[in-house]
Design a protein around this motif. Structure first.
Motif, PDB file in Angstrom:
ATOM      1  N   ALA A 212      40.858 -19.956 105.058  1.00  0.00           N
ATOM      2  CA  ALA A 212      41.679 -19.711 106.254  1.00  0.00           C
ATOM      3  C   ALA A 212      41.235 -20.576 107.430  1.00  0.00           C
ATOM      4  CB  ALA A 212      41.617 -18.236 106.638  1.00  0.00           C
TER       5      ALA A 212
ATOM      6  N   ALA B  34      46.755 -13.563 110.352  1.00  0.00           N
ATOM      7  CA  ALA B  34      45.988 -14.154 109.255  1.00  0.00           C
ATOM      8  C   ALA B  34      44.771 -13.295 109.011  1.00  0.00           C
ATOM      9  CB  ALA B  34      45.572 -15.586 109.590  1.00  0.00           C
TER      10      ALA B  34
ATOM     11  N   THR C 296      40.739 -13.293 106.671  1.00  0.00           N
ATOM     12  CA  THR C 296      39.735 -14.025 105.914  1.00  0.00           C
ATOM     13  C   THR C 296      38.703 -13.002 105.463  1.00  0.00           C
ATOM     14  OG1 THR C 296      38.257 -15.957 105.918  1.00  0.00           O
ATOM     15  CG2 THR C 296      38.264 -14.597 107.905  1.00  0.00           C
TER      16      THR C 296
ATOM     17  N   THR D  46      47.313 -15.978 103.769  1.00  0.00           N
ATOM     18  CA  THR D  46      45.858 -15.938 103.798  1.00  0.00           C
ATOM     19  C   THR D  46      45.393 -14.668 103.093  1.00  0.00           C
ATOM     20  OG1 THR D  46      45.985 -14.899 106.001  1.00  0.00           O
ATOM     21  CG2 THR D  46      45.566 -17.274 105.921  1.00  0.00           C
TER      22      THR D  46
END
Length: 320
Positions: free
Chosen positions: A110, A124, A126, A157
């Motif tokens: 990401a 997003a 990670t 992601t």
């Protein structure tokens, strides 16, 4: 009948790439008879790439593979918070997306995707260990640390390595329906689906060794979807109280038990619509939803389409 064109997938190997993160998309989308995908593994340039965890790679393709690819995976890599990937990689990712390629990052991949600026103003995620670092390094990205993966259309992601499997299965399902996704999950011996909104890290003071029990109960439920199922039925199978079952089930799957049963029924209906000639009422009965009207209601709420249109769409795509 003409063989359908294979969807082209590139897996980008950066310096310090994590072996599992590289292997997951390469194996899920592997070029084989049952899969409508073709995979190439590439790097910033052809040749050797130093990896993480004591492994290295030798890739045949460089960034020219992006011109070929329709989906590009960016696996995680070591120390993503220290510096961005090479400018040539960042520019190539941005150009590929502008041409219409779908970009999907696994774990710390990401950071490379965020370096393109394409995630600015978007959600997003990670790996939970790096969510704060991602937010600090790319403050315009809306980092969500409490999910397994985020689907923003052409930008996706995921959290740690295992959630990369969830993301890949999600994409297979999006591309080709639940039947193929379930086929891949069986091949990988993976859960057919987990909620993208499931928390990726739930700390517990005392671990509760019920994972296998709950997995067995979910398998049992999948074999009995045509029958009425209640939380009490599921808890009795797992030999725990309904309260304990409900709490642990949400932690394990991201859904309440009855939400999970409903989605399992809709998924089974999807598979029957893809693979059988059963009518809508017959499908509804077979999956435990009772009537065609009930099936249509839940299809519309969960998938945003009707059973008939879903069948038409996936019959059309399978015909190439």
């Amino acid at each position: 009948m003409a063989k359908p064109r294979l969807h082209r997938v590139a897996v980008l190997v950066l310096e310090g790439a994590k072996p599992l993160d590289v292997g997951i998309p390469a194996q899920v989308f592997t070029t084989r008879q049952s899969m409508p995908y073709e995979v190439r593994v590439c790097g910033a340039a052809p040749g050797p790439v130093s990896g993480g965890d004591g492994l290295s790679y030798h890739v045949a393709d460089g960034l020219e593979a992006f011109d070929w690819a329709e989906t590009i995976f960016i696996p995680g890599y070591r120390h993503p918070d220290r510096e961005d990937p090479p400018a040539a990689v960042v520019d190539a990712l941005r150009a590929a997306h502008e041409r219409g390629a779908r970009l999907a990052a696994i774990s710390t991949g990401a950071f490379a995707l965020a370096a393109t600026g394409l995630l600015d103003g978007r959600r997003a995620t990670t790996h939970w260990h790096y969510t704060r670092a991602l937010a600090a390094r790319h403050p315009l990205v809306e980092v969500d640390e409490n999910v397994l993966f985020v689907d923003e259309g052409s930008l996706l992601t995921s959290a740690g390595a295992a959630s990369g499997i969830d993301l890949c299965l999600h994409l297979v399902r999006r591309d080709h329906g639940v039947a193929l996704s379930n086929h891949v999950a069986r091949r990988l011996v993976a859960a057919p689906y987990r909620s993208g909104g499931q928390a990726q890290y739930v700390p517990r003071s005392v671990p509760e060794p019920l994972g296998d029990v709950f997995a067995a109960t979910r398998e049992w439920a999948l074999r009995h979807l045509a029958q009425p199922l209640t939380i009490g039925d599921l808890a009795r199978h797992a030999t725990v109280s309904p309260r304990t079952f409900s709490r642990r089930f949400v932690e394990d799957t991201g859904y309440t038990p009855m939400q999970w049963v409903l989605r399992a029924r809709v998924d089974l209906a999807r598979e029957l619509l893809e693979r059988s000639e059963l009518g809508i009422e017959q499908v509804a009965t077979a999956v435990g939803l009772g009537t065609g009207a009930n099936l249509r209601l839940h299809f519309q709420r969960i998938l945003g389409t009707s059973p008939s249109e879903y069948r038409h769409t996936f019959r059309r795509s399978s015909d190439g």
